[in-house]
Design a protein around this motif. Sequence first.
Motif, PDB file in Angstrom:
ATOM      1  N   LEU A   1       0.939  -1.212  -0.035  1.00  0.00           N
ATOM      2  CA  LEU A   1      -0.050   0.026   0.057  1.00  0.00           C
ATOM      3  C   LEU A   1       0.819   1.150  -0.057  1.00  0.00           C
ATOM      4  N   SER A   2       2.010   1.307   0.916  1.00  0.00           N
ATOM      5  CA  SER A   2       2.937   2.333   0.892  1.00  0.00           C
ATOM      6  C   SER A   2       3.528   2.707  -0.370  1.00  0.00           C
ATOM      7  N   THR A   3       3.698   1.743  -0.984  1.00  0.00           N
ATOM      8  CA  THR A   3       4.566   1.781  -2.470  1.00  0.00           C
ATOM      9  C   THR A   3       3.549   1.795  -3.455  1.00  0.00           C
ATOM     10  N   ASP A   4       2.220   1.678  -3.590  1.00  0.00           N
ATOM     11  CA  ASP A   4       1.144   2.087  -4.612  1.00  0.00           C
ATOM     12  C   ASP A   4       1.359   0.691  -5.638  1.00  0.00           C
ATOM     13  N   HIS A   5       1.642  -0.350  -4.934  1.00  0.00           N
ATOM     14  CA  HIS A   5       1.606  -1.579  -5.631  1.00  0.00           C
ATOM     15  C   HIS A   5       0.018  -2.173  -5.193  1.00  0.00           C
ATOM     16  N   LEU A   6      -0.752  -1.546  -5.710  1.00  0.00           N
ATOM     17  CA  LEU A   6      -2.388  -1.769  -5.294  1.00  0.00           C
ATOM     18  C   LEU A   6      -2.742  -3.130  -6.108  1.00  0.00           C
ATOM     19  N   GLY A   7      -2.329  -3.539  -7.344  1.00  0.00           N
ATOM     20  CA  GLY A   7      -2.749  -4.611  -7.837  1.00  0.00           C
ATOM     21  C   GLY A   7      -2.486  -5.887  -7.152  1.00  0.00           C
ATOM     22  N   ASP A   8      -0.935  -5.715  -6.560  1.00  0.00           N
ATOM     23  CA  ASP A   8      -0.327  -7.192  -5.883  1.00  0.00           C
ATOM     24  C   ASP A   8      -1.264  -7.040  -4.676  1.00  0.00           C
ATOM     25  N   LEU A   9      -1.478  -5.959  -4.076  1.00  0.00           N
ATOM     26  CA  LEU A   9      -2.448  -6.231  -2.677  1.00  0.00           C
ATOM     27  C   LEU A   9      -3.655  -6.560  -2.981  1.00  0.00           C
ATOM     28  N   THR A  10      -4.174  -6.136  -4.032  1.00  0.00           N
ATOM     29  CA  THR A  10      -5.637  -6.766  -4.185  1.00  0.00           C
ATOM     30  C   THR A  10      -5.765  -8.124  -4.442  1.00  0.00           C
ATOM     31  N   LEU A  11      -4.720  -8.725  -5.235  1.00  0.00           N
ATOM     32  CA  LEU A  11      -4.661 -10.066  -5.462  1.00  0.00           C
ATOM     33  C   LEU A  11      -4.539 -10.937  -4.028  1.00  0.00           C
ATOM     34  N   LEU A  12      -3.311 -10.129  -3.280  1.00  0.00           N
ATOM     35  CA  LEU A  12      -3.132 -10.887  -1.854  1.00  0.00           C
ATOM     36  C   LEU A  12      -4.440 -10.964  -1.087  1.00  0.00           C
ATOM     37  N   LEU A  13      -5.380  -9.858  -0.985  1.00  0.00           N
ATOM     38  CA  LEU A  13      -6.301 -10.064  -0.307  1.00  0.00           C
ATOM     39  C   LEU A  13      -7.529 -10.812  -0.790  1.00  0.00           C
ATOM     40  N   GLN A  14      -7.530 -11.094  -2.005  1.00  0.00           N
ATOM     41  CA  GLN A  14      -8.574 -11.923  -2.459  1.00  0.00           C
ATOM     42  C   GLN A  14      -8.052 -13.286  -2.179  1.00  0.00           C
ATOM     43  N   THR A  15      -6.794 -13.749  -2.133  1.00  0.00           N
ATOM     44  CA  THR A  15      -6.531 -15.248  -1.763  1.00  0.00           C
ATOM     45  C   THR A  15      -6.572 -15.317  -0.269  1.00  0.00           C
ATOM     46  N   LEU A  16      -6.409 -14.328   0.541  1.00  0.00           N
ATOM     47  CA  LEU A  16      -6.497 -14.346   2.027  1.00  0.00           C
ATOM     48  C   LEU A  16      -7.807 -14.689   2.452  1.00  0.00           C
ATOM     49  N   ASN A  17      -8.886 -14.018   1.345  1.00  0.00           N
ATOM     50  CA  ASN A  17     -10.509 -14.113   1.615  1.00  0.00           C
ATOM     51  C   ASN A  17     -10.757 -15.358   0.729  1.00  0.00           C
TER      52      ASN A  17
ATOM     53  N   ASP B   1      -6.943  -2.850  10.700  1.00  0.00           N
ATOM     54  CA  ASP B   1      -7.684  -1.682  11.010  1.00  0.00           C
ATOM     55  C   ASP B   1      -6.828  -0.546  10.409  1.00  0.00           C
ATOM     56  N   VAL B   2      -5.347  -0.413  10.589  1.00  0.00           N
ATOM     57  CA  VAL B   2      -4.614   0.557  10.059  1.00  0.00           C
ATOM     58  C   VAL B   2      -4.661   0.379   8.568  1.00  0.00           C
ATOM     59  N   LEU B   3      -4.513  -0.497   8.042  1.00  0.00           N
ATOM     60  CA  LEU B   3      -4.637  -0.730   6.685  1.00  0.00           C
ATOM     61  C   LEU B   3      -6.267  -0.154   6.017  1.00  0.00           C
ATOM     62  N   LEU B   4      -7.043  -0.411   6.805  1.00  0.00           N
ATOM     63  CA  LEU B   4      -8.488   0.024   6.321  1.00  0.00           C
ATOM     64  C   LEU B   4      -8.651   1.458   6.551  1.00  0.00           C
ATOM     65  N   THR B   5      -8.044   2.187   7.413  1.00  0.00           N
ATOM     66  CA  THR B   5      -8.145   3.470   7.466  1.00  0.00           C
ATOM     67  C   THR B   5      -7.033   4.197   6.592  1.00  0.00           C
ATOM     68  N   ALA B   6      -6.021   3.771   6.311  1.00  0.00           N
ATOM     69  CA  ALA B   6      -5.255   4.388   5.349  1.00  0.00           C
ATOM     70  C   ALA B   6      -5.602   4.215   3.731  1.00  0.00           C
ATOM     71  N   SER B   7      -6.180   3.160   3.665  1.00  0.00           N
ATOM     72  CA  SER B   7      -6.798   2.999   2.425  1.00  0.00           C
ATOM     73  C   SER B   7      -7.910   3.801   1.973  1.00  0.00           C
ATOM     74  N   ALA B   8      -8.697   4.049   2.994  1.00  0.00           N
ATOM     75  CA  ALA B   8     -10.048   4.728   2.821  1.00  0.00           C
ATOM     76  C   ALA B   8      -9.608   6.271   2.747  1.00  0.00           C
ATOM     77  N   TYR B   9      -8.704   6.703   3.299  1.00  0.00           N
ATOM     78  CA  TYR B   9      -8.058   8.055   3.202  1.00  0.00           C
ATOM     79  C   TYR B   9      -7.511   8.299   1.866  1.00  0.00           C
ATOM     80  N   ARG B  10      -6.386   7.288   1.511  1.00  0.00           N
ATOM     81  CA  ARG B  10      -6.024   7.497   0.099  1.00  0.00           C
ATOM     82  C   ARG B  10      -7.002   7.527  -1.171  1.00  0.00           C
TER      83      ARG B  10
END
Length: 682
Positions: free
Chosen positions: A263-279, A317-326
């Motif tokens: 998230l901090s390095t703007d690799h949002l595509g990789d982050l999305t795929l990781l969360l999909q796998t975790l879920n 929870d930190v990721l959720l707040t930061a993502s919502a703000y960004r």
Amino acid sequence: MESPHVSSSSFPRGLTLEDDQPQQRVLSAGPTRGEMEEAGVGAGPESPRESISPEKADSPLRGPSGEQKSRGRVRKRRDLSPLGWGPRRDRAYPSAGPSRCPGPASATILHQTPLSSSGPHTSCLDLWREKNDQLVRQAKVAQDSRLYVRRQQLAQDALEGFRGLLHSLQGLPAAVPVLPLELTVTCNFITLRATLAQGFTEDQAQDIQKGLERVLETQEQLGPRLECGLRGLWDSVLHYSSLLLELLPVLHHLAGLQAALWLSTDHLGDLTLLLQTLNGMQSEASENLLLLLKTWSPPPKESDAPLTLQDARGLRDVLLTASAYRQGLQELITGSLPRALSSLQEAASGLCSRPVLVQVYTALGTCLHKMGNPQRALLYLVAALKEGSTWGLPLLEASRLYRQLGNTAAELESLELLVEALNVTHSSEAPQLLIEVELLLPQPHPGSPLHCGTQSQAKYLLASRCLQVGRAEDAAEHYLDLLALLLDDSEPKFSPPPTHPGPCMPEVFLEAAAALIQAGRAQDALTVCEELLSRTSSLLPKMPQLWEDDKKGTKKSPHCPSWVSATYLLQGQAWVQLGAQKEAISEFSRCLELLFRTTPKDKEQGNQDASFHLLQTLRRMDRRDEATALWWRLEAQTKLPQENAAWSLPLYLETCLGWICYPDRETLLEEFQTSLPEPCDL
């Protein structure tokens, strides 16, 4: 929507860990000699540490033939691991008996026993776990310390302790029973390292990759997976961990750190795929990052698990707040205002420290301002200011809002407070030794609505607005303060900045001179003009050919002649105010001469008020040739649509035109036409 809550107690700053009484001593990388002797581990007091292997050394519970002693009898070791896999070649296992605890350079094998068994002595695994817990407590002591130097030293010592402990664990072949502790130490090390550095670096990515490789080593699946990068490693590890449920909590913890890094390095595509796998979602699942983070439910860790600086749920929870703000900020920039409002409200209800809460409230105020709801916008800006009166960001937005509402007094007061706020050196609170929202947010660029600029930029806003609304005396003082502030730095650059807002230095000088003349301080205005001429006149072309190049716009400083001619104009006006007519006419003549020599052909169409005033001036000075040429251009412009013939003037020229009584344009043109000589027939 309800009014924003002002109290910051509704937004906790981060999750804290409730531990036993922290220990303050500095810890080494591995168990100390005294700890090992208390646990019944090691040889006599004078024997050095040696490498332990089945061929060269005997454990206190093992004979020379590899058999195990127990209660005076000798039996062959035949037990299997608690996970159902037995001893394999080159595989390491934890020992429940009183064997030596190997260090990173001295161990080649570690014996296995079920983690639930309770032996008469403390195992190396227990000692390593105790070391991890002590380091977590030490970090808590550092966090609670009010002395900055002591805090940093304790935190740095804890970081080195985690580094040494991790080196000890990774110096052994990977083993599933040890991985929960090893990965927990990895997570604690990454968390502390990132917070002390106030950001993620490539080092943290390598630490995460090493942890994933260690998981795959236990299944001999490492080789082909290295070519797939972190994404491939995560896919393999999460697939494998579904068979070993005891690894899931710590792997979700490590995944939270990976998500923070991406998230901090703007690799949002990789982050999305990781969360999909975790879920456990398929490829056609939602790509909404906020929805994926809300869906992610990290498994709770066991009550007897090793201590952590920050658990997976706190990271979520930190990721959720930061993502919502960004996301809300990006939507605000692109104009998706209803979506931005929803995302920013989501962020405001999350884990926000005071600086982040000020940014979120200001962004909400900006969003509502753009949506045409200034009163609700003011509520959020006031709430942001109540979090701290020294925050410049809401003051800047408040000044914009008051300007739109026509409340000039409140606008100027906001700008004055903004200048004061940017002059204050903030004694920022010591950051938590946790991953916080601030670490995951980008720095606002100059074009962002949440960029409040520097003190000099704020001072310019205040000075220029005072000049525009007719507060000449205040404007003059603010401009003089601004010039002192700018000239206090090294050699100022006079070329217009391409990206930064605000005028370039010569225009600040010119506006200052105009403000001083407006305030009746003609002598001070002459001083400012002389200072500007001393800095810019050397840039003027010295030869006729250079004048032609400048007129064609091929010079690097095409604005320089315009600045110098404007300086002559202001000097002439200052001499008029002082009653020196001869000096005034001389300065006006120099202004006109420079204008006619350097004005590019494609720039001769101008502001009509300025053009008519120039025509009137040329006529009074009996400069008929220049006046005739200008009259023909004005005649042509009157036949063009008004929007094509008009362009905005710099503030210093607008101020000059405010001193002039405009003539009736049509009458002036007619009078001038009748005075022109009749053309001769050849």
